[in-house]
Design a protein around this motif. Sequence first.
Motif, PDB file in Angstrom:
ATOM      1  N   GLN A 269       0.846  -1.197   0.000  1.00  0.00           N
ATOM      2  CA  GLN A 269       0.000   0.000   0.000  1.00  0.00           C
ATOM      3  C   GLN A 269       0.879   1.244   0.000  1.00  0.00           C
ATOM      4  N   GLU A 270       0.433   2.240  -0.761  1.00  0.00           N
ATOM      5  CA  GLU A 270       1.222   3.466  -0.946  1.00  0.00           C
ATOM      6  C   GLU A 270       0.322   4.673  -0.749  1.00  0.00           C
ATOM      7  N   ALA A 271       0.912   5.795  -0.285  1.00  0.00           N
ATOM      8  CA  ALA A 271       0.198   7.060  -0.138  1.00  0.00           C
ATOM      9  C   ALA A 271       0.929   8.140  -0.921  1.00  0.00           C
ATOM     10  N   THR A 272       0.229   8.789  -1.832  1.00  0.00           N
ATOM     11  CA  THR A 272       0.771   9.953  -2.533  1.00  0.00           C
ATOM     12  C   THR A 272       0.323  11.187  -1.771  1.00  0.00           C
ATOM     13  N   VAL A 273       1.294  11.993  -1.359  1.00  0.00           N
ATOM     14  CA  VAL A 273       1.018  13.154  -0.513  1.00  0.00           C
ATOM     15  C   VAL A 273       1.318  14.429  -1.312  1.00  0.00           C
ATOM     16  N   TYR A 274       0.335  15.281  -1.402  1.00  0.00           N
ATOM     17  CA  TYR A 274       0.449  16.531  -2.151  1.00  0.00           C
ATOM     18  C   TYR A 274       0.348  17.668  -1.148  1.00  0.00           C
ATOM     19  N   LYS A 275       1.413  18.460  -1.030  1.00  0.00           N
ATOM     20  CA  LYS A 275       1.427  19.581  -0.090  1.00  0.00           C
ATOM     21  C   LYS A 275       1.605  20.876  -0.856  1.00  0.00           C
ATOM     22  N   ARG A 276       0.773  21.884  -0.511  1.00  0.00           N
ATOM     23  CA  ARG A 276       0.892  23.147  -1.236  1.00  0.00           C
ATOM     24  C   ARG A 276       0.380  24.304  -0.396  1.00  0.00           C
ATOM     25  N   ARG A 277       1.165  25.407  -0.416  1.00  0.00           N
ATOM     26  CA  ARG A 277       0.737  26.686   0.136  1.00  0.00           C
ATOM     27  C   ARG A 277       1.306  27.800  -0.729  1.00  0.00           C
ATOM     28  N   ASN A 278       0.488  28.799  -1.053  1.00  0.00           N
ATOM     29  CA  ASN A 278       0.934  29.950  -1.838  1.00  0.00           C
ATOM     30  C   ASN A 278       0.304  31.220  -1.282  1.00  0.00           C
ATOM     31  N   LYS A 279       1.059  32.319  -1.365  1.00  0.00           N
ATOM     32  CA  LYS A 279       0.527  33.648  -1.068  1.00  0.00           C
ATOM     33  C   LYS A 279       1.354  34.644  -1.868  1.00  0.00           C
ATOM     34  N   THR A 280       0.748  35.222  -2.891  1.00  0.00           N
ATOM     35  CA  THR A 280       1.498  36.072  -3.813  1.00  0.00           C
ATOM     36  C   THR A 280       0.605  37.188  -4.337  1.00  0.00           C
ATOM     37  N   ILE A 281       1.205  38.342  -4.546  1.00  0.00           N
ATOM     38  CA  ILE A 281       0.583  39.400  -5.341  1.00  0.00           C
ATOM     39  C   ILE A 281       1.438  39.556  -6.594  1.00  0.00           C
ATOM     40  N   ALA A 282       0.880  39.166  -7.714  1.00  0.00           N
ATOM     41  CA  ALA A 282       1.604  39.227  -8.989  1.00  0.00           C
ATOM     42  C   ALA A 282       1.000  40.330  -9.844  1.00  0.00           C
TER      43      ALA A 282
ATOM     44  N   ASN B 134       5.824  33.623  -2.547  1.00  0.00           N
ATOM     45  CA  ASN B 134       5.950  32.720  -1.400  1.00  0.00           C
ATOM     46  C   ASN B 134       5.162  31.448  -1.674  1.00  0.00           C
ATOM     47  N   SER B 135       5.849  30.345  -1.800  1.00  0.00           N
ATOM     48  CA  SER B 135       5.161  29.109  -2.151  1.00  0.00           C
ATOM     49  C   SER B 135       5.878  27.906  -1.572  1.00  0.00           C
ATOM     50  N   GLU B 136       5.097  26.875  -1.331  1.00  0.00           N
ATOM     51  CA  GLU B 136       5.615  25.575  -0.919  1.00  0.00           C
ATOM     52  C   GLU B 136       4.832  24.526  -1.686  1.00  0.00           C
ATOM     53  N   PHE B 137       5.533  23.710  -2.428  1.00  0.00           N
ATOM     54  CA  PHE B 137       4.881  22.730  -3.304  1.00  0.00           C
ATOM     55  C   PHE B 137       5.725  21.458  -3.279  1.00  0.00           C
ATOM     56  N   ARG B 138       5.115  20.352  -2.849  1.00  0.00           N
ATOM     57  CA  ARG B 138       5.860  19.094  -2.737  1.00  0.00           C
ATOM     58  C   ARG B 138       4.918  17.926  -3.001  1.00  0.00           C
ATOM     59  N   ILE B 139       5.344  17.001  -3.861  1.00  0.00           N
ATOM     60  CA  ILE B 139       4.614  15.764  -4.112  1.00  0.00           C
ATOM     61  C   ILE B 139       5.505  14.612  -3.671  1.00  0.00           C
ATOM     62  N   SER B 140       5.012  13.793  -2.757  1.00  0.00           N
ATOM     63  CA  SER B 140       5.824  12.717  -2.184  1.00  0.00           C
ATOM     64  C   SER B 140       5.074  11.397  -2.265  1.00  0.00           C
ATOM     65  N   ASN B 141       5.862  10.319  -2.350  1.00  0.00           N
ATOM     66  CA  ASN B 141       5.313   8.959  -2.306  1.00  0.00           C
ATOM     67  C   ASN B 141       5.835   8.278  -1.046  1.00  0.00           C
ATOM     68  N   TYR B 142       4.922   7.725  -0.234  1.00  0.00           N
ATOM     69  CA  TYR B 142       5.278   7.086   1.021  1.00  0.00           C
ATOM     70  C   TYR B 142       4.707   5.669   1.074  1.00  0.00           C
ATOM     71  N   VAL B 143       5.362   4.858   1.861  1.00  0.00           N
ATOM     72  CA  VAL B 143       4.765   3.578   2.246  1.00  0.00           C
ATOM     73  C   VAL B 143       3.632   3.884   3.217  1.00  0.00           C
ATOM     74  N   LEU B 144       2.450   3.312   2.951  1.00  0.00           N
ATOM     75  CA  LEU B 144       1.303   3.513   3.837  1.00  0.00           C
ATOM     76  C   LEU B 144       1.283   2.411   4.886  1.00  0.00           C
ATOM     77  N   GLU B 145       1.341   2.812   6.166  1.00  0.00           N
ATOM     78  CA  GLU B 145       1.403   1.837   7.246  1.00  0.00           C
ATOM     79  C   GLU B 145       0.093   1.714   8.013  1.00  0.00           C
TER      80      GLU B 145
END
Length: 979
Positions: free
Chosen positions: A501-514, A601-612
Amino acid sequence: MKSNAFRRSLISLALTGALGLSAGTAMAANNDGSLTGTVSEGGATITLINEKNGMTRTITADADGNFRFPRLPIGTYDVKASKEGYNTAKADDVKVSIGKQSDVTLTLEQGNVEVISVTGGRYQMIDTASSETGINIDALDLERIPVGRSVASVANLSTSVQTGGFGGISFGGASVSHNAVFINGLNVTDVERGIGFNSVPFSFYEEFQVKTGGYSVEFGRTTGGVINAVTKSGGNDFEFGADVYYTPDALRAEQKNIYWSNGDVRFNRSEDESDSYTLSLSASGPIIEDTLFFYAMYEPRNVDSTDIGGQQNEDRDESEDDSGFWGAKLDWQISDDHLMELLAFSDEQETLTDVYRDGEFQSTDFFSTGGTNYSLTYTAYLTDNFTAKALVGQSEFEYSYGGSTDPFCNRVFDTRNDLNEHIGCSENSLFDERVSTRDAFRLDFEWFVGDHLIRFGMDNEDRETDFSRRVPGPDYQRYTLHDVTPGTVFDGVLIPDGVTQEATVYKRRNKTIARQDTKAAYIEDVWSINDDMTLTAGLRWDAFKMYQGDGSTFFEIDDMIAPRVGFSWDVNGDGQSKFFAHAGRYYQPMSLAVAARAAGNSEFRISNYVLEGLETEEVNGLTNVIPILGEELDYVDFSSSAGLGPGDVDQDVEATFQNEFILGYEMMLSEKWSAGVRAIHRDYRNAFEDMYVDVMPGDHPALPSECGNIWGWFFGNPGRDLQLQLDCGNGPQDVTIPLGEATDSWNSLSGEVIGGDQPRRLYNAVELELDRAWDDKWTANFAYTWSNSYGNFSGGGLARTGNDIPGFTEIADDVSILNTNWGKLPNHLPHNFKVRGAYQIDDNWRVGAVFTAEAGKPINAVSSSNPYTGANANAQTHYQCVSNCSDLDNAEWIHIPNGFYGDLGWFTRLDVNVSYETEVNGADVRLGLDIFNLLDSQSVTSVVTDIDDGTVGDVDSEFMMPNGTASPRYVRLSASVRF
C-alpha cells in the motif's frame, strides 16, 4: 407607453438594408459603429438625428458627395441631406451596429420640400469593404430564437465556435483561455487565467458582435476570438421593464446515470434536482432631456440544486445561489460634438453548498466569482474628419472556493480495493482565494483624409492578482491511497519488497501578489483604392512585463510587431458580392496564473510514502482521517520564498503568437438571401510553459562543464533554446541549453539525450454559410464548418488532467509528452452543422429553433508507460506497453496516437421556442416557452482516457468508460413587460 416600439425596431434592419451601398470605408471601433454614404450633390449639409435621445450631428459632404459619421453610439438614426435650392432628402430608421458601418445613398432634387429619398430597394447583407469574419446579433434577434442567457451561448451561434474545456468556448480550435470579452469597450476577461470574465444580465445587453477572425489591429492580446458587447442606454422617454425567467425541475428530463465497469452507479444523476429563476427590473429615461440619460437594472436570482454523489441519496450536495446583480449606465451628451458614458456594475456571485455524506451534514462549501466594474468613455468629434475617444476603467474578477471544514480536515481519497471514495471529512482538493483586477486606459483616434481612414491609438492595462492557495487540512496536505505490487513501478517509483500500500502526498501553500503591465499601440490605414476595392493595412506593437511577489521582473517581452492586412473587392461593383482576404499576426500574453503560483511565497511538494495504516480523530463533531506514513519513496519539491531568478526563467523568452490567413467570397442570391464561403488557416507557436529539464555537460558541447548536472523546473519556450544565468562557482554566467537537442527525459531507459519538440497548433477550416434576413415574417441561417485542429499542444489549460492554469500544464513536464502528442487535438471538430431560424405566425405568435450537429471529438488516450522513461506519471505519453511489461529494458510498446481508440459519437441538439406578444393596458407583454434539447439527446461527451492506473501494462477496467454526457432536456418559462 411605447406604442408598437417593439415591432418598429424589428423593421429597422429591413429599411436600413434598403438604403443601398456606397463606396465608403467599413470600419468602426470596439463599442460603437459608423455611418457613411453619398449624396447626389457635393457640399450638401448632412444631419444625423437619434430620435431616442435627441443626439444631433451635422457635417458637410465633400465635393463628390461623400460623407461619414464615425464612432456613433449604436442605435437607430434618421439622416437628412439638404442644400439650398433642393428638396430635403431623408432616410429614416438607419440602424448602426457595433463594429459595423451602415451606408446610405440620398438623392437631392430641385425644389423646396422635404421628401423621403431611399434608393436601392434591397437588403444590405454584405459589407463589401470588410475582410473580418464573425456575426452581429442584437437583443431582438436573440428573442426570436431559443438561446441560453449567457455570452457563451451567443458566441456558439457563430461558425467555427464550439464548447471547449472547463465550460469555456473555443474559437477555431484555440484554447478557451485565448479569448477576449469586451463590454462597452472595457476588456472584462479574467487576467489570472483568461477563462472567466465579468458579465451583465442578458436583459442589460443591447447588441453582440462575435469576431472569429480577421479583426483589426485595434484588438490584441488574444489568439482566439473576440466577443464584443454593448449595453442598453436611456433616452428621452421614461421606460420600465421586468423580465422573469423560470427553469423548473419538474419540467426537466431525468439525467442519465454514469456507471463503473462492474455496473455499479458511478455518478447518480437521475435523482439530481435544479430549480432556477431570475427577475430583471429595469428603469431608464432622461435626467435632463436631450442631454443626460440613465439606465439602471437590478436582478435578484435564486438557483437551488441537489446533486447526488453516489449510488444512494445519503450522499448529496444541496446548493443555493441567491446573489443579486446591480448595474447602471449614464450617457451625457455634453454637446453635439462631445459625449460621455459611465458604466458601473457588480456581478458578484456566491454559491453555498451544504455537503451531506451518509446522510450526515459534513460542511458548507462556497464558490465565489465576479466583482465590481466600471468604465468612463469620452468621445470628441473634433472636426468633421477627426475624432478622438478615451476610455478609463477597472474590471475586478474574484474566483474563490473552499469549505467550512478545510482548515482542520484532511482530504483523503482511497482507491484501495477499488473503493474510489473520500474517507476523510473534506473532499476539496484546494482552498483558493484570488482577486484579479485590470486598470485600463486607452486612446483611439480616427482621421478621414480623402480616400484614407487613418486609425491609431494606444492601449495600456495594468493587471494584478492577489493569490492565496492551500491544500485543506492542518498540515496543508492531501492524500491519495493506492494498492501496489512489490517489484513493480508505480507512479515512477519502484515499489520495495513487502510493500502493498502506498500514499501519494500533495502539499501546497501559496501567497502572492503578482502584477503585469501590458502596453500596446497601433496604426491602421483603411484605403478605398477605388469604388470597388478596399485595402486595410495595420501594425500593432505590444509589450508584456510580468512582476513576481517581491516586485522584481518575472519575465519581459517587448517589440512585438503584429502586421495585419486585409483586402476586399466588390466584384461587380454593385454591392452584390465580394472577394476578401486577410493575413495577420496575433500575440498572446502569459496569464498572471504563472507568476501567482510560482513567483512568490510558495511551498509545493509531491511525495510517495509507504502507507502503514490510518488513525482518526474527532474534530468539531467530524471524523478526521490521518494516514500513517512510513518510508518516503520519492518526491518532487518546488519551493520559493520570494520569487524566481535568472536561473529559473528563460532570459530570452519568445512571445506566443498565431499567424492567420483567410480567403472568402460572399454574394447575394436574391433580395433577402446571401451565401458565403471561407477558407481559414491558423498556426499557433511559441508556448510559454513550466518544464522539467535534466542535462549533463556531456549532453551537448555548448554546455559548460563547471555547471555539472543542470536539472529542475524552468520556465520558457519548450523545444527552443533555454537561456539561463547560473552561478557555477565562478560567478554568474550565461548558459544556453538547446532544448530541441539536449533536454533528456526522466529516467531515460536508453541513457541517450532526448531533444524536445516545440509546441504547435495548426488549424485549417472551410466554412459555408447561407443566410436569409429577417423581414417581419421569417429568418434562417444555415452554417457548416469542416475543420482540422492538429499538432501537439492545444493551448493554455489541459482539460484531460483538469489543469486550467495556462503556462502551468503537464504538457512540458517531460519532453516525451510533446514528442508523442502530435495528432488531432482535443478541440478537433471535423464536422459542425448549425441551423437557426424564426417564423412570425401572426401579429402575436412566433416560433424559433436552433439545431446543432457535431461530429465526435477524438479520444486521446495516454498511459503511464512509454519507451522513453519506462513508467513515469509525469510523462504520460501516447504509448502502451503490450508485452514484457515487468522487464522495462525488454518491454514492447505500441504507439497510440491521438484518436487511436476512435472518436466520440455525434452530438446533436434541437432547441425550440414559442412566444406570444400582446399589449395590455398600454404595456407591451411577451410570454415565452423555450425547450432546450427537445429530443433529450444525452450523448456521451467524454470518456476515461487513462489506459492504466499507474501499473505498467495493465489496462484499467474503467478505460473508455463514459464520464460525461450532454445535459438533459429542460424547459424555460419567461414573461416580459415593457411600459
